[in-house]
Motif scaffolding. Structure first.
Motif, PDB file in Angstrom:
ATOM      1  N   GLY A   1       8.202 -12.755   6.848  1.00 40.86           N
ATOM      2  CA  GLY A   1       8.477 -11.624   5.982  1.00 40.86           C
ATOM      3  C   GLY A   1       9.430 -11.968   4.858  1.00 40.86           C
ATOM      4  N   SER A   2      10.348 -12.898   5.111  1.00 42.39           N
ATOM      5  CA  SER A   2      11.319 -13.276   4.085  1.00 42.39           C
ATOM      6  C   SER A   2      10.655 -13.914   2.878  1.00 42.39           C
ATOM      7  N   GLU A   3       9.476 -14.491   3.064  1.00 40.81           N
ATOM      8  CA  GLU A   3       8.739 -15.099   1.959  1.00 40.81           C
ATOM      9  C   GLU A   3       7.587 -14.205   1.496  1.00 40.81           C
ATOM     10  N   VAL A   4       6.660 -13.917   2.416  1.00 40.37           N
ATOM     11  CA  VAL A   4       5.438 -13.191   2.048  1.00 40.37           C
ATOM     12  C   VAL A   4       5.725 -11.711   1.830  1.00 40.37           C
ATOM     13  N   GLY A   5       6.356 -11.076   2.822  1.00 37.07           N
ATOM     14  CA  GLY A   5       6.635  -9.651   2.704  1.00 37.07           C
ATOM     15  C   GLY A   5       7.539  -9.330   1.532  1.00 37.07           C
ATOM     16  N   SER A   6       8.568 -10.148   1.329  1.00 41.09           N
ATOM     17  CA  SER A   6       9.488  -9.908   0.218  1.00 41.09           C
ATOM     18  C   SER A   6       8.777 -10.032  -1.124  1.00 41.09           C
ATOM     19  N   THR A   7       7.880 -10.990  -1.238  1.00 41.55           N
ATOM     20  CA  THR A   7       7.135 -11.153  -2.491  1.00 41.55           C
ATOM     21  C   THR A   7       6.237  -9.954  -2.740  1.00 41.55           C
ATOM     22  N   PHE A   8       5.552  -9.488  -1.717  1.00 39.93           N
ATOM     23  CA  PHE A   8       4.708  -8.300  -1.878  1.00 39.93           C
ATOM     24  C   PHE A   8       5.534  -7.084  -2.296  1.00 39.93           C
ATOM     25  N   ALA A   9       6.763  -6.982  -1.773  1.00 45.92           N
ATOM     26  CA  ALA A   9       7.606  -5.827  -2.087  1.00 45.92           C
ATOM     27  C   ALA A   9       8.173  -5.868  -3.489  1.00 45.92           C
ATOM     28  N   THR A  10       8.242  -7.056  -4.089  1.00 45.70           N
ATOM     29  CA  THR A  10       8.918  -7.194  -5.383  1.00 45.70           C
ATOM     30  C   THR A  10       8.005  -7.654  -6.505  1.00 45.70           C
ATOM     31  N   HIS A  11       6.805  -8.125  -6.213  1.00 43.44           N
ATOM     32  CA  HIS A  11       5.952  -8.709  -7.255  1.00 43.44           C
ATOM     33  C   HIS A  11       5.564  -7.656  -8.286  1.00 43.44           C
ATOM     34  N   GLU A  12       5.577  -8.044  -9.558  1.00 46.85           N
ATOM     35  CA  GLU A  12       5.308  -7.095 -10.633  1.00 46.85           C
ATOM     36  C   GLU A  12       3.893  -6.535 -10.601  1.00 46.85           C
ATOM     37  N   ALA A  13       2.952  -7.238  -9.978  1.00 44.70           N
ATOM     38  CA  ALA A  13       1.569  -6.755  -9.924  1.00 44.70           C
ATOM     39  C   ALA A  13       1.357  -5.712  -8.840  1.00 44.70           C
ATOM     40  N   VAL A  14       2.289  -5.601  -7.889  1.00 44.58           N
ATOM     41  CA  VAL A  14       2.144  -4.666  -6.772  1.00 44.58           C
ATOM     42  C   VAL A  14       2.741  -3.319  -7.170  1.00 44.58           C
ATOM     43  N   ASP A  15       1.940  -2.262  -7.027  1.00 43.56           N
ATOM     44  CA  ASP A  15       2.346  -0.923  -7.460  1.00 43.56           C
ATOM     45  C   ASP A  15       2.861  -0.042  -6.334  1.00 43.56           C
ATOM     46  N   ALA A  16       2.465  -0.320  -5.100  1.00 39.94           N
ATOM     47  CA  ALA A  16       2.859   0.512  -3.966  1.00 39.94           C
ATOM     48  C   ALA A  16       2.993  -0.369  -2.732  1.00 39.94           C
ATOM     49  N   VAL A  17       3.930  -0.023  -1.864  1.00 43.18           N
ATOM     50  CA  VAL A  17       4.181  -0.806  -0.650  1.00 43.18           C
ATOM     51  C   VAL A  17       4.162   0.125   0.549  1.00 43.18           C
ATOM     52  N   SER A  18       3.327  -0.194   1.530  1.00 45.44           N
ATOM     53  CA  SER A  18       3.265   0.554   2.783  1.00 45.44           C
ATOM     54  C   SER A  18       3.688  -0.367   3.920  1.00 45.44           C
ATOM     55  N   PHE A  19       4.722   0.032   4.639  1.00 43.77           N
ATOM     56  CA  PHE A  19       5.319  -0.805   5.690  1.00 43.77           C
ATOM     57  C   PHE A  19       5.391  -0.039   6.991  1.00 43.77           C
ATOM     58  N   THR A  20       5.061  -0.693   8.091  1.00 42.67           N
ATOM     59  CA  THR A  20       5.328  -0.175   9.432  1.00 42.67           C
ATOM     60  C   THR A  20       6.060  -1.256  10.212  1.00 42.67           C
ATOM     61  N   GLY A  21       7.183  -0.868  10.822  1.00 42.94           N
ATOM     62  CA  GLY A  21       7.974  -1.829  11.585  1.00 42.94           C
ATOM     63  C   GLY A  21       9.325  -1.238  11.923  1.00 42.94           C
ATOM     64  N   SER A  22      10.315  -2.097  12.108  1.00 45.44           N
ATOM     65  CA  SER A  22      11.638  -1.642  12.519  1.00 45.44           C
ATOM     66  C   SER A  22      12.352  -0.932  11.376  1.00 45.44           C
ATOM     67  N   THR A  23      13.286  -0.085  11.727  1.00 46.42           N
ATOM     68  CA  THR A  23      14.046   0.653  10.720  1.00 46.42           C
ATOM     69  C   THR A  23      14.882  -0.287   9.864  1.00 46.42           C
ATOM     70  N   GLN A  24      15.475  -1.286  10.477  1.00 45.82           N
ATOM     71  CA  GLN A  24      16.312  -2.223   9.732  1.00 45.82           C
ATOM     72  C   GLN A  24      15.507  -2.950   8.662  1.00 45.82           C
TER      73      GLN A  24
END
Length: 483
Positions: free
Chosen positions: A208-231
């Motif tokens: 997640g530190s590499e792939v998930g973080s990139t998906f959350a911040t990449h300029e081409a991504v408009d929306a992020v849907s996440f399921t997992g821990s609260t932290q």
């Protein structure tokens, strides 16, 4: 030798830029190596985002029913491979076979459902207050969706994110949990075989530190849907919100079942046990607290202990009722909470250990565990455990039970067992939870109604599933036409 599996980017199965892989093993038998998956990095994730962005316009302009036909074909492909997918899920996540088969069927049903919903997406007409004016809304896809999913429902949760995203005309980048990436890889295969155009869905495994973080911040991504821990979810939210992406989070729970003075005890015990020990307690909606009227308390505990003793533990592929925890670290976390419960002064009524015997030697098994004499402020009554551990708390009356039920940071699912109509209606009105059940276990969801939590269980922005599942992936324009 075990197989090595690739990422799926721009319609091709490709290796990571890193040249590295990670292992995926059976939690019921750590000697069973399922395969090697790509240890991807931010460059792989960025490549996937670029592919999704390039495919965005053409997919958005594809007629809804045409998109729906691909989702329908995907559902048929999943159904054709149901036995294989069930075995894959059991082998990598550890569920009992019946639980895994139910989850696979849910994924099939989700794709079938959203395939039909593609015909309803578009907008609505409204009456204008002006003459000679047509007033309408036009519904459009958000763009590129970043989807980050957990290991505990490794095909159902990807299905309920991917299907509405694609149905609404979005392209997507998808990161499954590294603990259980194989069944979702096969889901992607089914989409590919159904004729999904290149770039519309991209599957990338890795940290997640590499792939998930990139998906959350990449300029081409408009929306992020996440399921997992609260932290982790809160961290994803902070990253995605920096450039005002649309964000949807579904996170942890500390779900109560309230047992009213009027409850049928047989029903109450069965509801509590199924909610607490089903899927080895590894569900965000699992029952973690039983809040029981003091006049029923002792008998409830006795019957619950008897019910827990009936659960047969073992490898899911061999037909046992309850499988292992997904990893050694998850098992260790559960055992630490059990020890903490003892230290806090709760009474360990049953379980609390790792079962002994040949079938348990190479897996991450734990016994169904019941604590009584639990104070609502104890950590085992406040913190999510994510294992088959149930804290039983006495309550003097309905108001006391409701106060205890609401006295945690989470608000995902809650249930009451009662034959009192006033209590059931008050519970619906006053409980702080996004899913409320009367005389049912806290787990188990219908796919055509909204799902989501309150407080620390959710971002409280958008719900998942049903029509609400499409809301997150669409945006409306309002059109005034003066003729």
């Amino acid at each position: 030798m075990a197989d090595e599996y690739a990422n799926y980017i721009d319609g091709e199965w490709v290796e990571s830029e890193t040249g590295e892989t990670f292992e995926n093993r059976n939690p019921a038998n750590s000697d069973d190596l399922i395969g090697y998956f790509q240890q991807s990095n931010s460059e792989d994730a960025a490549r996937a985002a670029a592919a999704a962005s390039a495919a965005e316009t053409e997919w958005a302009e594809t007629p809804g029913p045409e998109r729906g036909s691909i989702l329908s074909e995907t559902a048929r492909n999943l159904d054709d491979r149901k036995d294989e997918l069930t075995e894959t899920l059991v082998r990598e996540e550890g569920k009992a076979r019946g639980e895994a088969a139910g989850e696979v069927q849910r994924a099939i049903d989700i794709f079938s459902y959203y395939a039909e919903k593609t015909r309803d997406i578009g907008g609505v007409n409204k009456q204008s207050s002006s003459r000679h004016t047509n007033l309408q809304t036009v519904t459009e896809p958000v763009g590129v969706a970043g989807l980050i999913t957990p290991w505990n429902y490794p095909i159902a949760i990807p299905a309920w994110k991917i299907a509405p995203a694609l149905a609404a005309g979005n392209t997507a980048v998808f990161k499954p949990a590294s603990m259980a990436p194989n069944v979702s890889r096969k889901l992607v295969e089914c989409l590919d075989e159904a004729g999904l155009p290149a770039g519309v869905l991209n599957y990338v495994t890795g940290p997640g530190s590499e792939v998930g973080s990139t998906f959350a911040t990449h300029e081409a991504v408009d929306a992020v849907s996440f399921t997992g821990s609260t932290q982790v979810g809160n961290h994803v939210y902070d990253m995605a919100a920096e450039d005002q992406k649309r964000v949807q989070l579904e996170m942890g729970g500390k779900n109560p079942v309230v047992v009213s003075k009027s409850a049928d005890l047989d029903d109450a015990v069965e509801i509590a046990a199924n909610g607490a020990f089903g899927v080895t307690g590894q569900a965000c909606t699992a029952t973690s607290r039983a809040i029981v009227h003091e006049e029923l308390y002792d008998e409830f505990v006795d019957r619950l202990v008897e019910r827990a003793a009936e659960i047969e533990i073992g490898p899911g592929l061999d037909g046992f009722d309850m499988g292992p925890q997904v990893t050694e670290s998850e098992l260790e976390s559960t055992m630490e909470y059990i020890e903490l419960g003892r230290d806090e002064g709760a009474t360990l009524e049953t379980g609390g250990g790792q079962p002994e015997g040949d079938r348990f030697d190479d897996g991450f098994f734990v016994e169904p565990t019941v604590f009584s004499d639990v104070d609502p402020d104890m950590q085992i009554a406040q913190e999510e455990i994510f294992g088959p551990v149930l804290a039983v708390i006495p309550a003097s009356d309905f108001d006391d039970a409701l106060e205890i039920a609401n006295g945690v940071q989470y608000g995902l699912s809650a249930s009451i067992v009662t034959n009192d109509l006033t209590e059931s209606n008050r519970f619906v009105s006053e409980i702080e939870a996004g899913v409320v059940k009367i005389n049912e276990k806290t787990t188990g969801l219908e796919l055509h109604v909204p799902f989501g939590g309150m407080k620390a269980s959710s971002s409280e922005t958008f719900r998942e599933q049903g029509d609400a599942g499409l809301d997150f992936f669409t945006i409306s324009k309002t059109v005034y036409t003066n003729y």
